[in-house]
Design a protein around this motif. Structure first.
Motif, PDB file in Angstrom:
ATOM      1  N   LYS A  94       0.844  -1.208   0.000  1.00  0.00           N
ATOM      2  CA  LYS A  94       0.000   0.000   0.000  1.00  0.00           C
ATOM      3  C   LYS A  94       0.874   1.252   0.000  1.00  0.00           C
ATOM      4  O   LYS A  94       0.468   2.313  -0.457  1.00  0.00           O
ATOM      5  CB  LYS A  94      -0.901   0.004   1.232  1.00  0.00           C
ATOM      6  CG  LYS A  94      -2.052  -0.971   1.133  1.00  0.00           C
ATOM      7  CD  LYS A  94      -3.158  -0.581   2.099  1.00  0.00           C
ATOM      8  CE  LYS A  94      -4.251  -1.618   2.198  1.00  0.00           C
ATOM      9  NZ  LYS A  94      -4.792  -2.082   0.938  1.00  0.00           N
ATOM     10  N   THR A  97       1.299   2.878  -3.532  1.00  0.00           N
ATOM     11  CA  THR A  97       0.232   3.782  -3.998  1.00  0.00           C
ATOM     12  C   THR A  97       0.354   5.126  -3.310  1.00  0.00           C
ATOM     13  O   THR A  97       0.266   6.185  -3.943  1.00  0.00           O
ATOM     14  CB  THR A  97      -1.167   3.182  -3.686  1.00  0.00           C
ATOM     15  OG1 THR A  97      -1.194   1.851  -4.137  1.00  0.00           O
ATOM     16  CG2 THR A  97      -2.256   3.992  -4.345  1.00  0.00           C
ATOM     17  N   LYS A  98       0.568   5.075  -2.006  1.00  0.00           N
ATOM     18  CA  LYS A  98       0.656   6.322  -1.230  1.00  0.00           C
ATOM     19  C   LYS A  98       1.816   7.186  -1.719  1.00  0.00           C
ATOM     20  O   LYS A  98       1.681   8.393  -1.915  1.00  0.00           O
ATOM     21  CB  LYS A  98       0.859   5.976   0.255  1.00  0.00           C
ATOM     22  CG  LYS A  98      -0.232   6.593   1.109  1.00  0.00           C
ATOM     23  CD  LYS A  98      -0.043   6.278   2.573  1.00  0.00           C
ATOM     24  CE  LYS A  98       0.359   7.532   3.302  1.00  0.00           C
ATOM     25  NZ  LYS A  98       1.326   7.356   4.346  1.00  0.00           N
ATOM     26  N   GLU A 101       1.095   8.782  -5.071  1.00  0.00           N
ATOM     27  CA  GLU A 101       0.194   9.937  -4.911  1.00  0.00           C
ATOM     28  C   GLU A 101       0.957  11.164  -4.425  1.00  0.00           C
ATOM     29  O   GLU A 101       0.740  12.275  -4.911  1.00  0.00           O
ATOM     30  CB  GLU A 101      -0.919   9.604  -3.913  1.00  0.00           C
ATOM     31  CG  GLU A 101      -2.014   8.752  -4.513  1.00  0.00           C
ATOM     32  CD  GLU A 101      -3.122   8.501  -3.516  1.00  0.00           C
ATOM     33  OE1 GLU A 101      -4.229   8.984  -3.761  1.00  0.00           O
ATOM     34  OE2 GLU A 101      -2.876   7.832  -2.490  1.00  0.00           O
ATOM     35  N   ALA A 120      -7.184   8.279 -12.209  1.00  0.00           N
ATOM     36  CA  ALA A 120      -6.226   7.448 -11.476  1.00  0.00           C
ATOM     37  C   ALA A 120      -4.817   7.671 -12.042  1.00  0.00           C
ATOM     38  O   ALA A 120      -4.664   7.970 -13.229  1.00  0.00           O
ATOM     39  CB  ALA A 120      -6.617   5.986 -11.609  1.00  0.00           C
ATOM     40  N   LEU A 140       0.008  -6.709  -6.511  1.00  0.00           N
ATOM     41  CA  LEU A 140      -0.796  -5.491  -6.615  1.00  0.00           C
ATOM     42  C   LEU A 140      -2.097  -5.765  -7.355  1.00  0.00           C
ATOM     43  O   LEU A 140      -3.118  -5.145  -7.084  1.00  0.00           O
ATOM     44  CB  LEU A 140      -0.017  -4.382  -7.339  1.00  0.00           C
ATOM     45  CG  LEU A 140       1.091  -3.681  -6.550  1.00  0.00           C
ATOM     46  CD1 LEU A 140       1.869  -2.736  -7.454  1.00  0.00           C
ATOM     47  CD2 LEU A 140       0.528  -2.893  -5.362  1.00  0.00           C
ATOM     48  N   LYS A 162      -6.062  -2.433 -12.133  1.00  0.00           N
ATOM     49  CA  LYS A 162      -6.570  -1.415 -11.226  1.00  0.00           C
ATOM     50  C   LYS A 162      -6.140  -1.791  -9.818  1.00  0.00           C
ATOM     51  O   LYS A 162      -6.638  -2.754  -9.247  1.00  0.00           O
ATOM     52  CB  LYS A 162      -8.097  -1.345 -11.334  1.00  0.00           C
ATOM     53  CG  LYS A 162      -8.615   0.021 -11.057  1.00  0.00           C
ATOM     54  CD  LYS A 162     -10.015   0.208 -11.607  1.00  0.00           C
ATOM     55  CE  LYS A 162     -10.560   1.575 -11.234  1.00  0.00           C
ATOM     56  NZ  LYS A 162      -9.678   2.695 -11.558  1.00  0.00           N
ATOM     57  N   VAL A 163      -5.185  -1.080  -9.301  1.00  0.00           N
ATOM     58  CA  VAL A 163      -4.627  -1.439  -7.998  1.00  0.00           C
ATOM     59  C   VAL A 163      -5.547  -0.933  -6.896  1.00  0.00           C
ATOM     60  O   VAL A 163      -5.943  -1.664  -6.002  1.00  0.00           O
ATOM     61  CB  VAL A 163      -3.216  -0.852  -7.824  1.00  0.00           C
ATOM     62  CG1 VAL A 163      -2.666  -1.185  -6.454  1.00  0.00           C
ATOM     63  CG2 VAL A 163      -2.289  -1.377  -8.905  1.00  0.00           C
ATOM     64  N   GLU A 164      -5.849   0.316  -6.962  1.00  0.00           N
ATOM     65  CA  GLU A 164      -6.816   0.919  -6.056  1.00  0.00           C
ATOM     66  C   GLU A 164      -7.512   1.968  -6.895  1.00  0.00           C
ATOM     67  O   GLU A 164      -7.161   2.178  -8.047  1.00  0.00           O
ATOM     68  CB  GLU A 164      -6.119   1.570  -4.866  1.00  0.00           C
ATOM     69  CG  GLU A 164      -5.187   0.601  -4.185  1.00  0.00           C
ATOM     70  CD  GLU A 164      -4.932   0.897  -2.744  1.00  0.00           C
ATOM     71  OE1 GLU A 164      -5.768   1.584  -2.122  1.00  0.00           O
ATOM     72  OE2 GLU A 164      -3.914   0.440  -2.232  1.00  0.00           O
ATOM     73  N   GLU A 166      -7.042   4.881  -6.873  1.00  0.00           N
ATOM     74  CA  GLU A 166      -6.099   5.945  -7.231  1.00  0.00           C
ATOM     75  C   GLU A 166      -4.989   5.513  -8.180  1.00  0.00           C
ATOM     76  O   GLU A 166      -4.196   6.334  -8.626  1.00  0.00           O
ATOM     77  CB  GLU A 166      -5.426   6.509  -5.963  1.00  0.00           C
ATOM     78  CG  GLU A 166      -6.351   6.954  -4.867  1.00  0.00           C
ATOM     79  CD  GLU A 166      -6.782   5.805  -3.964  1.00  0.00           C
ATOM     80  OE1 GLU A 166      -6.354   4.664  -4.189  1.00  0.00           O
ATOM     81  OE2 GLU A 166      -7.567   6.061  -3.035  1.00  0.00           O
ATOM     82  N   LEU A 167      -4.868   4.214  -8.445  1.00  0.00           N
ATOM     83  CA  LEU A 167      -3.694   3.765  -9.212  1.00  0.00           C
ATOM     84  C   LEU A 167      -4.012   2.660 -10.211  1.00  0.00           C
ATOM     85  O   LEU A 167      -4.658   1.668  -9.884  1.00  0.00           O
ATOM     86  CB  LEU A 167      -2.612   3.265  -8.236  1.00  0.00           C
ATOM     87  CG  LEU A 167      -1.320   2.745  -8.863  1.00  0.00           C
ATOM     88  CD1 LEU A 167      -0.520   3.859  -9.522  1.00  0.00           C
ATOM     89  CD2 LEU A 167      -0.451   2.044  -7.820  1.00  0.00           C
ATOM     90  N   GLU A 168      -3.540   2.861 -11.424  1.00  0.00           N
ATOM     91  CA  GLU A 168      -3.615   1.814 -12.450  1.00  0.00           C
ATOM     92  C   GLU A 168      -2.200   1.502 -12.920  1.00  0.00           C
ATOM     93  O   GLU A 168      -1.403   2.411 -13.144  1.00  0.00           O
ATOM     94  CB  GLU A 168      -4.439   2.306 -13.647  1.00  0.00           C
ATOM     95  CG  GLU A 168      -5.918   2.392 -13.363  1.00  0.00           C
ATOM     96  CD  GLU A 168      -6.720   2.995 -14.513  1.00  0.00           C
ATOM     97  OE1 GLU A 168      -7.923   3.213 -14.322  1.00  0.00           O
ATOM     98  OE2 GLU A 168      -6.123   3.257 -15.577  1.00  0.00           O
TER      99      GLU A 168
END
Ligand code: GDP
Length: 284
Positions: A94, A97-98, A101, A120, A140, A162-164, A166-168
């Motif tokens: 995780k 992703t953070k 961002e 995303a 992921l 699609k990870v979350e 917010e992220l691809e």
């Protein structure tokens, strides 16, 4: 995976990364936390130019924690964002992703200020073979693999994961070559198992490992092999380790090939603890 890197392959690998770069906002440069310099591709700066990058020190579970922290600081000072992870631990991922961002926040803020709709983050993983690219992509991905359909510029075999929200992530990583010119880099990649199949002489490799440990991790040598240094006549050290671990050939004498293999196996399998082979102070 063994890849013979010939000029043609290098050019093709470079071309593939360059193509995919157009599709992403950020490059995740995967490096081996045990080798934060030696496991980097020498031409990546050249290939990705100004594209935003996040350095991911993977296999952090196998690396020396003190060195990893120092490396993160080192990269920060050079203007790179860096994060250390263990790809086998999905929860820890995780952080990726953070971090992505955070890195892209200024750009995203600027887009928002202009009233543009944000989407995303799109990312791709790039790194040398064996650094953990597939492992990270699979972890992921979980089950969120989406077909790309007819998005222009993406070959049909590629997919966005699609990870979350917010992220691809592009499911095809960029595979680049390690540095070969420097013999010491070769030793480091081989002794850690970062390159598994190697034409390198196993004795040379084991002796390199022993000397490195004696210099940087003497306590580990003492714990495992009851020595604090490598004898001037290395055969004495081999005799000692061979006796200690009972590595004998049929005739009862020490089997030196097996001693070499044992040392390398001990290093690769963490029997000598977590180790880092690129020391930050050698690069400052
Ligand atoms: P790729 O060639 O870059 O795609 O590398 P792989 O994903 O195939 O990984 C190479 C090896 O490293 C595999 O045996 C993985 O299980 C292992 N590996 C990958 N990431 C990690 C990690 O973070 N920690 C540890 N301990 N092993 C890892």
């Amino acid at each position: 995976m063994t890849i013979q890197w010939f000029p043609g392959h290098m050019a093709k690998a470079r071309r593939q990364v360059t193509e995919n770069l157009k599709l992403v906002d950020i490059v995740f440069e995967l490096i081996d936390a045990r080798l934060p310099m030696s496991s980097r591709n020498p031409m990546l700066d050249d290939i990705i130019h100004q594209k935003t990058r996040l350095l991911i020190l993977n296999k952090a579970d196998m690396a020396d924690e003190t060195q990893t922290k120092r490396w993160i600081e080192y990269f920060k000072e050079k203007g790179h964002h860096a994060v250390a992870v263990n790809s086998l631990d999905s929860k820890g991922l995780k952080r990726v992703t953070k971090a992505a961002e955070e890195v892209l926040k200024p750009k995203w803020d600027r887009m928002r200020a202009k009233g543009l709709k944000t989407r995303a983050i799109r990312a791709m993983i790039v790194g040398i073979p064996n650094v953990g690219k597939s492992t990270m992509i699979n972890r992921l991905a979980k089950k969120n693999v989406a077909r790309t359909g007819n998005t222009p510029g993406i070959t049909r075999s590629q997919q966005w994961i699609k990870v979350e929200k917010e992220l691809e992530l592009l499911d095809t990583p960029g595979i680049l070559w390690p540095k070969f010119e420097d013999q010491e880099v070769g030793y480091k990649l081989a002794v850690t198992g970062a390159i598994k199949d190697t034409i390198m002489n196993m004795d040379d490799l084991a002796i390199y490992g022993l000397n490195f440990l004696a210099k940087h991790y003497p306590k580990r040598l003492e714990e495992r092999y009851k020595i604090t240094e490598v004898a001037e006549e290395v055969v004495e050290t081999y005799n000692h380790i061979g006796k200690l671990r009972n590595v004998k050939a049929a005739g009862g004498e020490i089997d030196y090939d097996q001693v070499s293999e044992l040392i390398i196996r001990d290093i690769r399998n963490e029997y000598l603890g977590t180790l880092t082979f690129d020391f930050v102070e050698d690069y400052e």
